[in-house]
Structure formats: structure tokens, C-alpha cells
Design a protein around this motif. Structure first.
Motif, short mmCIF file in Angstrom:
data_model
loop_
_atom_site.label_atom_id
_atom_site.label_comp_id
_atom_site.label_asym_id
_atom_site.label_seq_id
_atom_site.Cartn_x
_atom_site.Cartn_y
_atom_site.Cartn_z
N ARG A 51 0.81 -1.21 0.00
CA ARG A 51 0.00 0.00 0.00
C ARG A 51 0.85 1.27 0.00
NH1 ARG A 51 -5.39 -0.39 2.33
NH2 ARG A 51 -4.94 1.50 3.52
N LYS A 52 2.14 1.13 0.24
CA LYS A 52 3.01 2.31 0.36
C LYS A 52 3.35 2.92 -0.99
CE LYS A 52 5.04 0.67 4.70
NZ LYS A 52 6.28 0.23 5.38
N SER A 53 3.17 2.17 -2.08
CA SER A 53 3.44 2.74 -3.40
C SER A 53 2.43 2.20 -4.40
CB SER A 53 4.86 2.40 -3.86
OG SER A 53 4.97 1.04 -4.22
N GLU A 54 2.10 3.03 -5.39
CA GLU A 54 1.10 2.63 -6.38
C GLU A 54 1.57 1.44 -7.21
OE1 GLU A 54 -2.03 3.62 -6.74
OE2 GLU A 54 -1.69 4.79 -4.92
N SER A 55 2.86 1.43 -7.55
CA SER A 55 3.36 0.34 -8.37
C SER A 55 3.32 -0.98 -7.60
CB SER A 55 4.80 0.63 -8.82
OG SER A 55 5.66 0.79 -7.70
N ALA A 56 3.72 -0.94 -6.33
CA ALA A 56 3.67 -2.16 -5.52
C ALA A 56 2.22 -2.59 -5.31
CB ALA A 56 4.36 -1.92 -4.18
N LYS A 57 1.34 -1.64 -5.14
CA LYS A 57 -0.08 -1.96 -4.94
C LYS A 57 -0.65 -2.64 -6.19
CE LYS A 57 -2.55 1.23 -3.06
NZ LYS A 57 -3.39 2.45 -2.86
N ALA A 58 -0.34 -2.07 -7.36
CA ALA A 58 -0.83 -2.65 -8.61
C ALA A 58 -0.28 -4.06 -8.81
CB ALA A 58 -0.45 -1.76 -9.78
N ALA A 59 0.99 -4.24 -8.49
CA ALA A 59 1.60 -5.57 -8.64
C ALA A 59 0.93 -6.58 -7.71
CB ALA A 59 3.09 -5.50 -8.37
N GLU A 60 0.63 -6.16 -6.50
CA GLU A 60 0.00 -7.07 -5.53
C GLU A 60 -1.44 -7.38 -5.93
OE1 GLU A 60 0.66 -9.56 -2.36
OE2 GLU A 60 2.07 -8.18 -3.33
N VAL A 61 -2.13 -6.38 -6.50
CA VAL A 61 -3.48 -6.63 -6.99
C VAL A 61 -3.45 -7.68 -8.10
CG1 VAL A 61 -5.38 -5.61 -8.33
CG2 VAL A 61 -4.47 -4.41 -6.34
N ASP A 62 -2.51 -7.53 -9.04
CA ASP A 62 -2.39 -8.52 -10.11
C ASP A 62 -2.05 -9.90 -9.56
OD1 ASP A 62 -2.92 -6.59 -11.99
OD2 ASP A 62 -0.81 -6.23 -12.50
N GLN A 232 -8.08 -8.94 1.19
CA GLN A 232 -6.82 -8.24 0.90
C GLN A 232 -6.94 -7.39 -0.35
OE1 GLN A 232 -4.27 -11.68 0.80
NE2 GLN A 232 -3.56 -11.38 2.91
N LEU A 233 -7.63 -7.92 -1.35
CA LEU A 233 -7.83 -7.17 -2.59
C LEU A 233 -8.64 -5.91 -2.33
CD1 LEU A 233 -7.29 -7.42 -5.66
CD2 LEU A 233 -9.53 -8.55 -5.85
N ALA A 234 -9.69 -6.04 -1.52
CA ALA A 234 -10.51 -4.88 -1.18
C ALA A 234 -9.69 -3.84 -0.44
CB ALA A 234 -11.71 -5.32 -0.35
N SER A 235 -8.81 -4.30 0.45
CA SER A 235 -7.96 -3.37 1.20
C SER A 235 -7.04 -2.59 0.27
CB SER A 235 -7.15 -4.15 2.24
OG SER A 235 -6.26 -3.30 2.93
N LEU A 236 -6.48 -3.26 -0.71
CA LEU A 236 -5.58 -2.60 -1.65
C LEU A 236 -6.31 -1.61 -2.56
CD1 LEU A 236 -3.40 -5.67 -2.70
CD2 LEU A 236 -2.57 -3.65 -1.48
#
Length: 444
Positions: A51-62, A232-236
Motif C-alpha cells: 500500500r506504500k506505493s502505487e506500483s507495488a499496490k498494482a503488482a500485488e493486486v495482479d 486483501q484485494l478490497a484493502s488494496l
């Protein structure tokens, strides 16, 4: 999104999802700090870090989408394997049952033939006693009797030895003995075949049970892990677990729709091919018929089918339509596994009728639903389409799609109906719209 906002179909998963993350800013579950996730699955610490960065968030969502898709794919794979194993058991069990029937018939024939031979020998014995008392029995007569016992009558002129009357009895007894010997040989072969087929049926039954257990175990694991992953997805994404679940259910309905279209198209092409082969065999000089238009030009895959302006349900107080003619049952109906499926169309219809209100429909929709699923499966829990692999009352394809409603979908018509009603709601909005689509193109 209103089309996708539906009640959670899984009875087991619904209660748990209600306890999941309520929003993206919700606190983490208490057990998240102490429970390590299975290998390859993200922890809540991973989610917080992402959640600290948009790129990391997008990668975790994928990554989570991939994990959820992998869990679903595995459930569908094992579900298809369970249906296949059950169908193979059905075939083996039917073959063993037929072999048992043949053996029983031969056993009765052997008993009758043995009785016939015994009667003929008794007649000869009575004739010998009578002839002996009157002094008419000769040594040649007893030789004939001995020849009958040793099946060597062909070397004697029976008429010259024992006379016309006795010769007829000896001939009938010899014929009865030959019939008995032939039937005994068939009986032995039938018993060997029956034992082989019975053993194969037992083996197939064990495989079907194992496949069912593996599927149910995987579905239970999928449901448990999917709850955490969805939260977890909802949280992100800053949504809610319910919204994410609704979205996934809508996507699953789209996938099921596409699979049904592909399967029906393949079935139409196969039917056209067989018709061409049959026509060629019947008249080699006659040109083969063209495939049907539905097989040549499949319906375009659209994101949403265009719904009619209003449900085509019969409006009150219009007279009730005449009862629909029941179509023939599906080509294959798998027998119940021990302690398993209940094929009870009346109970299944009653359950479905009682669930309409939970999906926002009135009883006017049941006539359409009854026709739709009568056409698809005759409301049989274990109805299996041998060409497409579709299974159950709503004919889900692949069958593992049912796993979102419960792990007992292989044998429980209630679980199948819950999934089927949810699919209809997500994809068509109502049973009457689904029935209209089925009437128009042959499937839904």
C-alpha cells in the motif's frame, strides 16, 4: 455495477465474507498478526507494505487476481475430473449390472436344461424297470443307457438296439444333455465376464470417490483462501470484500456464458458432421448437408446480451399456458455414489420455487425456469452431457463453476440451484429472459 451487486451465493462463504474487510481503511483481522498464510499467498504484512506505493499496490493486486484465478481453475479442473470419474463408474456399473442379468438368465436356462435332462433320464429308467419286469429288457438296452451316460450314442444304431419307443426317449435325453453342456459352457464364460466387470466397477467406484473427495477438499481450501484474498484485494483497492466478491461472480457468469456458447457451437458442428456422415452412408451419391447456420456463424460474444424491455412472463390475468412437453432426459445420468446424489426433480423444483424471492423474483418467473431446466437436464442432479461435459440441473460448464456455491455440488441439487439462479441473475436478470435466450439460440 447494479447488475453485479447480488447476494453472495455461497452459504458457507457468505457468512465469512460478512466478517471480512468492510472497507479499504478497515483494521486488519486480529488473526492476521499471528497466522502465517500458505506458501505462495500474501500475508497482511505484504499487503500493508504494498500500500506504500502505487506500483507495488498494482503488482500485488495482479498477484492476488492470479492467485484467485488459479484457485478457481484448480477447483474447476478437479470438478471436471470428478464428473468424468463418476461417468466412468456409471458406465462400468451399468456393464456389470447387464453382465449380472445375463448370468442370471443363463443360470435359469441351465437349471431348466438340467431339469429336462433329469426328466428324460427318469423316463428311461422307468422304461427299463417296466421292460425288466415284463422280460423285455435286453443287454443291448443297458448298453444304450451306458452310451447315454458317456455321450457316445453316435456309435450305436439306437433303433436297432432298443426299438422305436425307447429310441425316441434316448434321443431326447441325448439332446437335453448336449443343450445342458452348451449352456454350462456359456454360463462359465458369463460368470468370468461378470466377475471381471464387477471388479472393474468396484475400481471405478473407488476412483470416483477419490476424485470427489479431492474436489471437495480443493473447494473447501479455495473458499477459505478466497475469503482472505478477497479481503486483501478490497484493502488494496479501497473497496469492500462484498463488492470484490460481486465483481468476481459477475466475471464468472461471463466466463460461464462464453463457455456455454463455445460448447453449444461445438455440439452443433459435431451434430452436423454426424448428419453428413449418416447421409453419405445412406446415399454416397448425395451431397452432404451443409452445417446449420448456428454452427457456421456463432453468436458474437458480447459483454452483456441485450435484455428485452420487459420480462416475457405471462401477465395476469392471462390464462395459464399449456404444460410444456417434457423433453427426453439428457444422454447420460450418473448413478448416485453411496451416500451421495439425490435425483429428485420434484424436490428440486420445489426448492428452486422457494428461492425465487431471495433473488428478487416473483412466482411468475417459475414457469420460465421450469421450462429452461427441464430442457437442460430434466431437473436431474447428476445429468451429464457426454458431448460438452456440462453437469447438473443448470448444466454448468465447466462443472467446477458450481464450487462458488459449495463443495457438495456434485451430489446436492440445492447447491446447484443456488449457483444456477445466481448465474441467471448475473447474466440475464431473470429466468424468463434466460428462457427467451434459450428459445432463440438453443442455449443460455
Amino acid at each position: 455495477m447494479s447488475r453485479l451487486t447480488i447476494a453472495v451465493r455461497s452459504r458457507a462463504g457468505g457468512a465469512l465474507l460478512a466478517l471480512a474487510v468492510a472497507s479499504g481503511a478497515a483494521a486488519l483481522p486480529a488473526e492476521a498478526e499471528t497466522t502465517d498464510p500458505p506458501g505462495g499467498f500474501p500475508s497482511w504484512s505484504d499487503i500493508e507494505h504494498a500500500r506504500k506505493s502505487e506500483s507495488a499496490k498494482a503488482a500485488e493486486v495482479d498477484r492476488i487476481h492470479g492467485l484467485l484465478g488459479g484457485l478457481q481453475a484448480r477447483s474447476e479442473e478437479l470438478g471436471a475430473a470428478a464428473v468424468t470419474a463418476a461417468a466412468e463408474f456409471a458406465a462400468a456399473d451399468a456393464a456389470a449390472t447387464a453382465a449380472a442379468a445375463r448370468l442370471d438368465a443363463l443360470n435359469r436356462q441351465v437349471d431348466r436344461a438340467a431339469g429336462e435332462l433329469s426328466a428324460r433320464r427318469n423316463e428311461l429308467g422307468a422304461l427299463a424297470v417296466q421292460s425288466y419286469k415284463t422280460g423285455g429288457t435286453t443287454m443291448e438296452f443297458f448298453l444304450a443307457l451306458d452310451a447315454l451316460e458317456t455321450d457316445s450314442l453316435h456309435g450305436l444304431n439306437v433303433v436297432s438296439v432298443v426299438g422305436d419307443r425307447s429310441a425316441a426317449l434316448v434321443s431326447r435325453a441325448g439332446a437335453a444333455e448336449k443343450v445342458l453342456a452348451a449352456l454350462a459352457g456359456q454360463q462359465k464364460g458369463a460368470r468370468t465376464e461378470h466377475d471381471r466387470l464387477a471388479a472393474e466397477a468396484e475400481s471405478r467406484l473407488a476412483e470416483a470417490r477419490s476424485a470427489r473427495d479431492a474436489m471437495e477438499e480443493q473447494v473447501a481450501a479455495e473458499q477459505k483462501r478466497s475469503i482472505t484474498l478477497t479481503a486483501q484485494l478490497a484493502s488494496l483497492k479501497g473497496t469492500t470484500a462484498a463488492v470484490e466478491q460481486d465483481y468476481r461472480q459477475g466475471q464468472a457468469a461471463l466466463a460461464a456464458y462464453a463457455a456455454a456458447q463455445a460448447a453449444r457451437r461445438a455440439a452443433a458442428e459435431e451434430e452436423a458432421r454426424r448428419a453428413a456422415e449418416d447421409a453419405a452412408k445412406a446415399d454416397p451419391a448425395r451431397p452432404a448437408p451443409r452445417p446449420p447456420a448456428s454452427a457456421m456463424q456463432p453468436e458474437p460474444e458480447t459483454e452483456e446480451p441485450a435484455p428485452p424491455a420487459a420480462d416475457p412472463a405471462p401477465a395476469a390475468p392471462a390464462p395459464a399456458p399449456p404444460p410444456a412437453v417434457a423433453p427426453p432426459p439428457p444422454p447420460v445420468v450418473v448413478p448416485s455414489l453411496p451416500g451421495g446424489a439425490v435425483n429428485d426433480p420434484v424436490a428440486a423444483k420445489s426448492y428452486a420455487s422457494g428461492r425465487l424471492g431471495s433473488f428478487g423474483w416473483g412466482q411468475d418467473q417459475f414457469f420460465c425456469l421450469a421450462q429452461l431446466w427441464t430442457k437442460e437436464s430434466n431437473w436431474m442432479t447428476t445429468a451429464t452431457n457426454p458431448y460438452s461435459g456440462a453437469y447438473g440441473i443448470p448444466q454448468a460448464l465447466p462443472p467446477g463453476k458450481y464450487s462458488s456455491a459449495g463443495s457438495d455440488w456434485l451430489t446436492n441439487y440445492r447447491t446447484q440451484i443456488e449457483w444456477g439462479l445466481g448465474y441467471i441473475r448475473d447474466r440475464y436478470g431473470s429466468p424468463c429472459r434466460a428462457w427467451s435466450h434459450s428459445v432463440a439460440v438453443g442455449w443460455y
